[in-house]
Design a protein around this motif. Structure first.
Motif, PDB file in Angstrom:
ATOM      1  N   LEU A 198       0.806  -1.223   0.000  1.00 56.09           N
ATOM      2  CA  LEU A 198       0.000   0.000   0.000  1.00 56.09           C
ATOM      3  C   LEU A 198       0.839   1.273   0.000  1.00 56.09           C
ATOM      4  O   LEU A 198       0.272   2.375  -0.056  1.00 56.09           O
ATOM      5  CB  LEU A 198      -0.924   0.005   1.226  1.00 56.09           C
ATOM      6  CG  LEU A 198      -2.016  -1.065   1.232  1.00 56.09           C
ATOM      7  CD1 LEU A 198      -2.753  -1.060   2.561  1.00 56.09           C
ATOM      8  CD2 LEU A 198      -2.990  -0.847   0.076  1.00 56.09           C
ATOM      9  N   ARG A 199       2.158   1.143   0.064  1.00 55.68           N
ATOM     10  CA  ARG A 199       2.999   2.347   0.058  1.00 55.68           C
ATOM     11  C   ARG A 199       2.734   3.189  -1.182  1.00 55.68           C
ATOM     12  O   ARG A 199       2.620   2.672  -2.295  1.00 55.68           O
ATOM     13  CB  ARG A 199       4.479   1.965   0.107  1.00 55.68           C
ATOM     14  CG  ARG A 199       4.985   1.599   1.485  1.00 55.68           C
ATOM     15  CD  ARG A 199       6.488   1.391   1.431  1.00 55.68           C
ATOM     16  NE  ARG A 199       7.019   1.013   2.724  1.00 55.68           N
ATOM     17  CZ  ARG A 199       7.460   1.874   3.634  1.00 55.68           C
ATOM     18  NH1 ARG A 199       7.428   3.174   3.377  1.00 55.68           N
ATOM     19  NH2 ARG A 199       7.949   1.447   4.790  1.00 55.68           N
ATOM     20  N   GLN A 200       2.655   4.489  -0.977  1.00 51.56           N
ATOM     21  CA  GLN A 200       2.351   5.411  -2.067  1.00 51.56           C
ATOM     22  C   GLN A 200       3.323   5.272  -3.232  1.00 51.56           C
ATOM     23  O   GLN A 200       2.946   5.288  -4.397  1.00 51.56           O
ATOM     24  CB  GLN A 200       2.360   6.851  -1.527  1.00 51.56           C
ATOM     25  CG  GLN A 200       2.128   7.911  -2.585  1.00 51.56           C
ATOM     26  CD  GLN A 200       3.345   8.805  -2.729  1.00 51.56           C
ATOM     27  OE1 GLN A 200       4.461   8.317  -2.773  1.00 51.56           O
ATOM     28  NE2 GLN A 200       3.115  10.094  -2.765  1.00 51.56           N
ATOM     29  N   GLU A 205      -0.079   4.673 -10.573  1.00 50.91           N
ATOM     30  CA  GLU A 205      -1.349   5.213 -11.080  1.00 50.91           C
ATOM     31  C   GLU A 205      -1.891   6.348 -10.226  1.00 50.91           C
ATOM     32  O   GLU A 205      -2.810   7.058 -10.643  1.00 50.91           O
ATOM     33  CB  GLU A 205      -2.395   4.093 -11.159  1.00 50.91           C
ATOM     34  CG  GLU A 205      -3.085   3.722  -9.851  1.00 50.91           C
ATOM     35  CD  GLU A 205      -2.246   2.841  -8.931  1.00 50.91           C
ATOM     36  OE1 GLU A 205      -2.764   2.433  -7.873  1.00 50.91           O
ATOM     37  OE2 GLU A 205      -1.076   2.564  -9.272  1.00 50.91           O
ATOM     38  N   LEU A 206      -1.347   6.551  -9.018  1.00 54.22           N
ATOM     39  CA  LEU A 206      -1.915   7.555  -8.121  1.00 54.22           C
ATOM     40  C   LEU A 206      -1.729   8.982  -8.622  1.00 54.22           C
ATOM     41  O   LEU A 206      -2.630   9.807  -8.495  1.00 54.22           O
ATOM     42  CB  LEU A 206      -1.299   7.417  -6.721  1.00 54.22           C
ATOM     43  CG  LEU A 206      -1.800   6.234  -5.890  1.00 54.22           C
ATOM     44  CD1 LEU A 206      -1.056   6.178  -4.564  1.00 54.22           C
ATOM     45  CD2 LEU A 206      -3.299   6.332  -5.656  1.00 54.22           C
ATOM     46  N   ASP A 207      -0.559   9.278  -9.177  1.00 53.30           N
ATOM     47  CA  ASP A 207      -0.305  10.647  -9.621  1.00 53.30           C
ATOM     48  C   ASP A 207      -1.295  11.092 -10.692  1.00 53.30           C
ATOM     49  O   ASP A 207      -1.953  12.130 -10.527  1.00 53.30           O
ATOM     50  CB  ASP A 207       1.131  10.789 -10.122  1.00 53.30           C
ATOM     51  CG  ASP A 207       1.443  12.216 -10.539  1.00 53.30           C
ATOM     52  OD1 ASP A 207       1.413  13.111  -9.676  1.00 53.30           O
ATOM     53  OD2 ASP A 207       1.720  12.439 -11.735  1.00 53.30           O
ATOM     54  N   PRO A 208      -1.468  10.341 -11.809  1.00 48.17           N
ATOM     55  CA  PRO A 208      -2.465  10.778 -12.795  1.00 48.17           C
ATOM     56  C   PRO A 208      -3.891  10.746 -12.250  1.00 48.17           C
ATOM     57  O   PRO A 208      -4.720  11.580 -12.631  1.00 48.17           O
ATOM     58  CB  PRO A 208      -2.293   9.782 -13.950  1.00 48.17           C
ATOM     59  CG  PRO A 208      -1.570   8.621 -13.368  1.00 48.17           C
ATOM     60  CD  PRO A 208      -0.710   9.165 -12.290  1.00 48.17           C
ATOM     61  N   LEU A 213      -8.510  13.873 -10.468  1.00 51.34           N
ATOM     62  CA  LEU A 213      -9.478  14.058  -9.406  1.00 51.34           C
ATOM     63  C   LEU A 213      -9.681  15.528  -9.058  1.00 51.34           C
ATOM     64  O   LEU A 213     -10.808  15.995  -8.890  1.00 51.34           O
ATOM     65  CB  LEU A 213      -9.011  13.288  -8.158  1.00 51.34           C
ATOM     66  CG  LEU A 213      -9.944  13.235  -6.964  1.00 51.34           C
ATOM     67  CD1 LEU A 213     -11.194  12.427  -7.286  1.00 51.34           C
ATOM     68  CD2 LEU A 213      -9.213  12.630  -5.757  1.00 51.34           C
ATOM     69  N   ILE A 214      -8.574  16.265  -8.950  1.00 54.57           N
ATOM     70  CA  ILE A 214      -8.685  17.644  -8.502  1.00 54.57           C
ATOM     71  C   ILE A 214      -8.761  18.641  -9.650  1.00 54.57           C
ATOM     72  O   ILE A 214      -9.070  19.821  -9.445  1.00 54.57           O
ATOM     73  CB  ILE A 214      -7.512  18.033  -7.571  1.00 54.57           C
ATOM     74  CG1 ILE A 214      -6.177  17.924  -8.330  1.00 54.57           C
ATOM     75  CG2 ILE A 214      -7.490  17.126  -6.354  1.00 54.57           C
ATOM     76  CD1 ILE A 214      -4.969  18.339  -7.493  1.00 54.57           C
ATOM     77  N   GLY A 215      -8.485  18.163 -10.876  1.00 51.16           N
ATOM     78  CA  GLY A 215      -8.626  19.052 -12.030  1.00 51.16           C
ATOM     79  C   GLY A 215      -7.393  19.871 -12.329  1.00 51.16           C
ATOM     80  O   GLY A 215      -6.553  20.106 -11.453  1.00 51.16           O
ATOM     81  N   PRO A 216      -7.260  20.375 -13.560  1.00 50.31           N
ATOM     82  CA  PRO A 216      -6.074  21.123 -13.985  1.00 50.31           C
ATOM     83  C   PRO A 216      -5.867  22.441 -13.256  1.00 50.31           C
ATOM     84  O   PRO A 216      -4.752  22.943 -13.164  1.00 50.31           O
ATOM     85  CB  PRO A 216      -6.325  21.337 -15.491  1.00 50.31           C
ATOM     86  CG  PRO A 216      -7.807  21.244 -15.647  1.00 50.31           C
ATOM     87  CD  PRO A 216      -8.251  20.228 -14.628  1.00 50.31           C
ATOM     88  N   ALA A 217      -6.931  23.038 -12.733  1.00 44.37           N
ATOM     89  CA  ALA A 217      -6.788  24.336 -12.078  1.00 44.37           C
ATOM     90  C   ALA A 217      -5.992  24.253 -10.795  1.00 44.37           C
ATOM     91  O   ALA A 217      -5.519  25.257 -10.270  1.00 44.37           O
ATOM     92  CB  ALA A 217      -8.169  24.931 -11.775  1.00 44.37           C
ATOM     93  N   HIS A 218      -5.791  23.049 -10.247  1.00 47.76           N
ATOM     94  CA  HIS A 218      -5.091  22.879  -8.987  1.00 47.76           C
ATOM     95  C   HIS A 218      -3.723  22.271  -9.208  1.00 47.76           C
ATOM     96  O   HIS A 218      -3.035  21.948  -8.279  1.00 47.76           O
ATOM     97  CB  HIS A 218      -5.896  21.968  -8.046  1.00 47.76           C
ATOM     98  CG  HIS A 218      -7.273  22.524  -7.748  1.00 47.76           C
ATOM     99  ND1 HIS A 218      -7.504  23.460  -6.773  1.00 47.76           N
ATOM    100  CD2 HIS A 218      -8.475  22.268  -8.331  1.00 47.76           C
ATOM    101  CE1 HIS A 218      -8.789  23.750  -6.743  1.00 47.76           C
ATOM    102  NE2 HIS A 218      -9.399  23.044  -7.684  1.00 47.76           N
TER     103      HIS A 218
END
Length: 218
Positions: A198-200, A205-208, A213-218
């Protein structure tokens, strides 16, 4: 049996190299077998060895049994990720299947000593999970060795001497467990493996996913 990428089309986690070490008689082989039986996502690394085949062992299943000349060739051709002298024979881990399994997100279990574990660090540190099993006492370790009924007194004395040398390297491992009870120790090893999965850093796949998830504005 190795799985093809198509068997797990959504798997992108990086594979683990799980090193399980212990002095002879402290439970490494038993825990390794039980871990494999309880987790189909773990593949056992098959070592090449110059040791003669024992009754009941199968070539390319238990070990790749080779002679000294072939082992020397494999060293010259840089085919091992690690190799070491153990009880008068040589053991080494072939490089190609390790790299192939890691690319496919497979976890590989290594039944090797501190010499082999140390050799894995330069090339595979980010994939390594190292676990060392200690016996509850040296008296219990000797009792377990004698209970096997396979070694002479001379061999047992030598194994006990080597056990002291191996235990001296316990601090080089990330996790150190005292194997008082096999089932409890297996539970602890499984917990370590699950947490490491479970280590990040092991999930490309988590980064993309977070970016989406948060959108390009962030």
């Amino acid at each position: 049996m190795e799985l093809d990428d198509a068997d797990h089309p959504t798997r992108r986690r990086r594979g683990l190299l799980i090193v399980l070490s212990s002095p002879s008689g402290a439970g490494k082989t038993t825990i390794s077998r039980m871990l494999m039986e309880s987790d189909r996502d773990i593949t056992m690394s098959i070592s090449a060895t110059t040791r003669p085949k024992r009754p009941g062992e199968t070539d390319d299943v238990d070990y790749h049994f080779v002679d000294d000349a072939e082992f020397d060739r494999m060293i010259r051709d840089n085919e091992f990720v690690e190799w070491a002298h153990v009880f008068g024979y040589r053991y080494g881990t072939p490089k190609a299947p390790v790299k192939r399994a890691l690319r496919r997100g497979r976890d590989i279990l290594f039944d090797i000593d501190w010499q082999g574990a140390r050799q894995l660090v330069p090339d595979f540190k980010e994939h390594l999970v190292t676990i060392f099993l200690l016996p509850p006492s040296m008296e219990e370790l000797e009792r377990r060795l004698r209970a096997r009924g396979t070694d002479s007194d001379e061999v047992i004395v030598d194994r006990m001497r080597r056990a002291t040398d191996e235990i001296n390297h316990w601090a080089e491992y990330e996790y150190v467990l005292v194997n008082r009870d096999t089932d409890e120790c297996l539970t602890q090893v499984r917990s370590i493996v699950e947490a490491e999965r479970l280590r990040q850093a092991r999930h490309a796949e988590l980064d993309p996913f977070v970016r989406q998830l948060i959108g390009p504005a962030h």
